[in-house]
Design a protein around this motif. Structure first.
Motif, mmCIF file in Angstrom:
data_model
loop_
_atom_site.group_PDB
_atom_site.id
_atom_site.type_symbol
_atom_site.label_atom_id
_atom_site.label_comp_id
_atom_site.label_asym_id
_atom_site.label_seq_id
_atom_site.Cartn_x
_atom_site.Cartn_y
_atom_site.Cartn_z
ATOM 1 N N LYS A 43 47.342 76.038 73.208
ATOM 2 C CA LYS A 43 48.555 75.207 73.680
ATOM 3 C C LYS A 43 48.212 74.107 72.739
ATOM 4 O O LYS A 43 47.023 73.349 72.704
ATOM 5 C CB LYS A 43 48.394 74.797 75.287
ATOM 6 C CG LYS A 43 49.365 73.958 75.292
ATOM 7 C CD LYS A 43 49.502 73.434 77.071
ATOM 8 C CE LYS A 43 50.469 72.588 77.266
ATOM 9 N NZ LYS A 43 50.630 72.173 78.746
ATOM 10 N N GLU A 44 49.257 73.623 71.707
ATOM 11 C CA GLU A 44 48.765 72.490 71.200
ATOM 12 C C GLU A 44 49.098 71.286 71.885
ATOM 13 O O GLU A 44 49.779 70.975 72.710
ATOM 14 C CB GLU A 44 50.013 72.540 69.971
ATOM 15 C CG GLU A 44 49.956 71.083 69.099
ATOM 16 C CD GLU A 44 51.206 71.338 68.018
ATOM 17 O OE1 GLU A 44 50.708 70.356 66.948
ATOM 18 O OE2 GLU A 44 52.091 72.103 67.923
ATOM 19 N N THR A 51 49.045 57.907 68.288
ATOM 20 C CA THR A 51 48.010 57.793 67.431
ATOM 21 C C THR A 51 47.150 58.997 67.091
ATOM 22 O O THR A 51 46.601 59.594 68.417
ATOM 23 C CB THR A 51 47.333 56.676 68.172
ATOM 24 O OG1 THR A 51 48.220 55.371 68.481
ATOM 25 C CG2 THR A 51 46.106 56.369 67.233
ATOM 26 N N LYS A 52 46.945 59.417 66.173
ATOM 27 C CA LYS A 52 46.085 60.240 65.794
ATOM 28 C C LYS A 52 45.584 60.154 64.260
ATOM 29 O O LYS A 52 46.189 59.453 63.615
ATOM 30 C CB LYS A 52 47.098 61.675 65.923
ATOM 31 C CG LYS A 52 46.269 62.943 65.753
ATOM 32 C CD LYS A 52 47.136 64.064 65.762
ATOM 33 C CE LYS A 52 46.438 65.378 66.086
ATOM 34 N NZ LYS A 52 47.195 66.721 66.101
ATOM 35 N N TRP A 53 44.497 60.838 63.947
ATOM 36 C CA TRP A 53 43.936 60.969 62.694
ATOM 37 C C TRP A 53 45.016 61.603 61.667
ATOM 38 O O TRP A 53 46.052 62.369 62.007
ATOM 39 C CB TRP A 53 42.750 61.616 62.645
ATOM 40 C CG TRP A 53 42.615 62.830 63.414
ATOM 41 C CD1 TRP A 53 42.090 62.846 64.956
ATOM 42 C CD2 TRP A 53 42.855 64.175 63.220
ATOM 43 N NE1 TRP A 53 42.066 63.940 65.513
ATOM 44 C CE2 TRP A 53 42.487 64.918 64.507
ATOM 45 C CE3 TRP A 53 43.738 64.845 62.255
ATOM 46 C CZ2 TRP A 53 43.014 66.164 64.723
ATOM 47 C CZ3 TRP A 53 43.921 66.161 62.379
ATOM 48 C CH2 TRP A 53 43.408 66.671 63.712
ATOM 49 N N ALA A 54 44.896 61.254 60.350
ATOM 50 C CA ALA A 54 45.679 61.783 59.165
ATOM 51 C C ALA A 54 45.334 63.472 59.212
ATOM 52 O O ALA A 54 44.227 63.727 59.317
ATOM 53 C CB ALA A 54 45.381 61.014 57.994
ATOM 54 N N ILE A 68 34.731 64.422 72.404
ATOM 55 C CA ILE A 68 35.082 65.105 71.163
ATOM 56 C C ILE A 68 34.904 63.991 69.887
ATOM 57 O O ILE A 68 35.601 63.056 70.090
ATOM 58 C CB ILE A 68 36.225 65.951 70.912
ATOM 59 C CG1 ILE A 68 36.606 66.737 72.075
ATOM 60 C CG2 ILE A 68 36.562 66.526 69.537
ATOM 61 C CD1 ILE A 68 37.936 67.342 72.214
ATOM 62 N N PHE A 69 34.188 64.124 68.955
ATOM 63 C CA PHE A 69 33.807 63.228 67.754
ATOM 64 C C PHE A 69 34.436 63.937 66.429
ATOM 65 O O PHE A 69 33.965 64.902 66.296
ATOM 66 C CB PHE A 69 32.761 62.633 67.533
ATOM 67 C CG PHE A 69 32.372 61.594 68.499
ATOM 68 C CD1 PHE A 69 32.553 60.273 68.296
ATOM 69 C CD2 PHE A 69 31.836 61.817 69.891
ATOM 70 C CE1 PHE A 69 32.377 59.334 69.200
ATOM 71 C CE2 PHE A 69 31.793 60.719 70.792
ATOM 72 C CZ PHE A 69 32.001 59.564 70.350
ATOM 73 N N GLY A 98 41.455 65.736 73.847
ATOM 74 C CA GLY A 98 41.840 66.600 72.696
ATOM 75 C C GLY A 98 43.356 66.311 72.192
ATOM 76 O O GLY A 98 43.833 66.476 71.288
ATOM 77 N N ALA A 99 44.006 65.544 73.026
ATOM 78 C CA ALA A 99 45.392 65.097 72.675
ATOM 79 C C ALA A 99 45.458 63.628 72.361
ATOM 80 O O ALA A 99 45.959 63.271 71.136
ATOM 81 C CB ALA A 99 46.268 65.302 74.016
#
Length: 299
Positions: A43-44, A51-54, A68-69, A98-99
């Motif tokens: 599941k995505e 906000t999220k990394w590129a 999680i790193f 994770g989201a």
């Protein structure tokens, strides 16, 4: 009644197989079957804040005490702080779900590499890189991770620097590894100790991390930020593996027992399993057969 139950059970299995072959996947989530259009039971996860990394690849990730790193990696071109474009990253993000992700404000030994960035800031003390590794290490075996260890990668040069953190925010430069610079190497925790295997430039070396000891750092001649402590890492060279030199292999630690030999879980033991990778014996070696993707498995 037993016959009807058996028939009904087989009918359900048949329906699931048909749906699988038809391209739909049935997953069980919270004890309810749901239809998905992606691979089994994935599941995505979408950020609730945006906000999220590129987008990137060749980054490093690990689970450190349940969190999680993610560090570094290769992305599309972007403008760095030096008004230059790059595809390499030097950022650190963490997530519990994770989201939703949080970009960390970083401090540490900027004097050794990224001495000209904002300190502290969102750019790490270490050079932008990809193909590196990041591992959580529990040295005393109490079930709680003590350190995260980041090793090597490409900057674009193959690096042999090692960085240690206890929280993902403050990074200590511990010096260069006793092995040569490398990226696309494999790491695994086996019998409670971190192992480094292979990498590019192609090699089949196996190294084991024995200990991490904190010490005092002599004051460097710099105006950049630095820590007044560092860590000493003790390594053991276990020699070369019987497999051909390679990079990009996966290595896992497996606890197994042999049922054909009448073994049970009481007989279980741990082993390392190396799978695939790219490489081959170097030219001039009697077993040289070219460089290519490998389909072998070694234990």
């Amino acid at each position: 009644m037993a016959f009807i139950s058996l028939l009904w059970g087989r009918l359900i299995c048949l329906i699931l197989v048909v749906l699988w072959l038809a391209g739909d996947v049935v997953c069980q989530d919270d004890m309810k079957f749901q239809f998905q259009e992606t691979s089994p039971c994935w599941k995505e996860r979408e950020s609730s804040s945006g906000t999220k990394w590129a987008p990137r690849n060749a980054h490093a990730t690990t689970i450190f005490n349940g969190v999680i790193f993610l560090t570094g990696g290769k992305s599309d071109f972007y403008e760095m702080w030096k008004n230059l474009n790059s595809i390499k990253r030097a950022d650190v993000w963490y997530s519990i779900t994770g989201a939703d992700w949080v970009q960390m404000t970083l401090s540490g030994d900027f004097y050794i590499q990224n001495w000209d960035v904002m300190q502290p800031g969102t750019v790490a003390p270490w050079y932008e890189r990809y193909g590196h590794t990041l591992d959580a290490v529990d040295l005393d075996g109490d079930g709680v991770h003590d350190f995260m260890v980041q090793i090597g990668g490409f900057t674009p040069d193959a690096m042999r620097d090692i960085w240690v953190t206890t929280d993902g925010a403050t990074w200590s430069y511990t010096g260069d590894a006793p092995f040569s610079g490398r990226g696309w190497h494999s790491t695994v925790t086996f019998q409670g100790k971190l192992h480094v295997i292979g990498g590019s430039p192609l090699n089949s070396e196996v190294w084991r991390l024995e200990s991490i000891t904190q010490g005092t750092r002599p004051q460097p001649d710099t105006r950049a930020a630095y820590l007044n402590y560092t860590y000493d890492l003790a390594w053991t060279n276990l020699g070369e593996g019987a497999f051909s030199p390679r990079a990009g292999a996966t290595v896992v630690s497996q606890t197994y027992f042999n049922t054909t030999a009448n073994e049970t879980m009481a007989d279980a033991r741990e082993r390392m399993v190396l799978i695939g990778g790219y490489g081959g014996f170097l030219e001039g070696h009697e077993m040289y057969d070219g460089y290519r993707s490998r389909g072998d498995v070694w234990t």
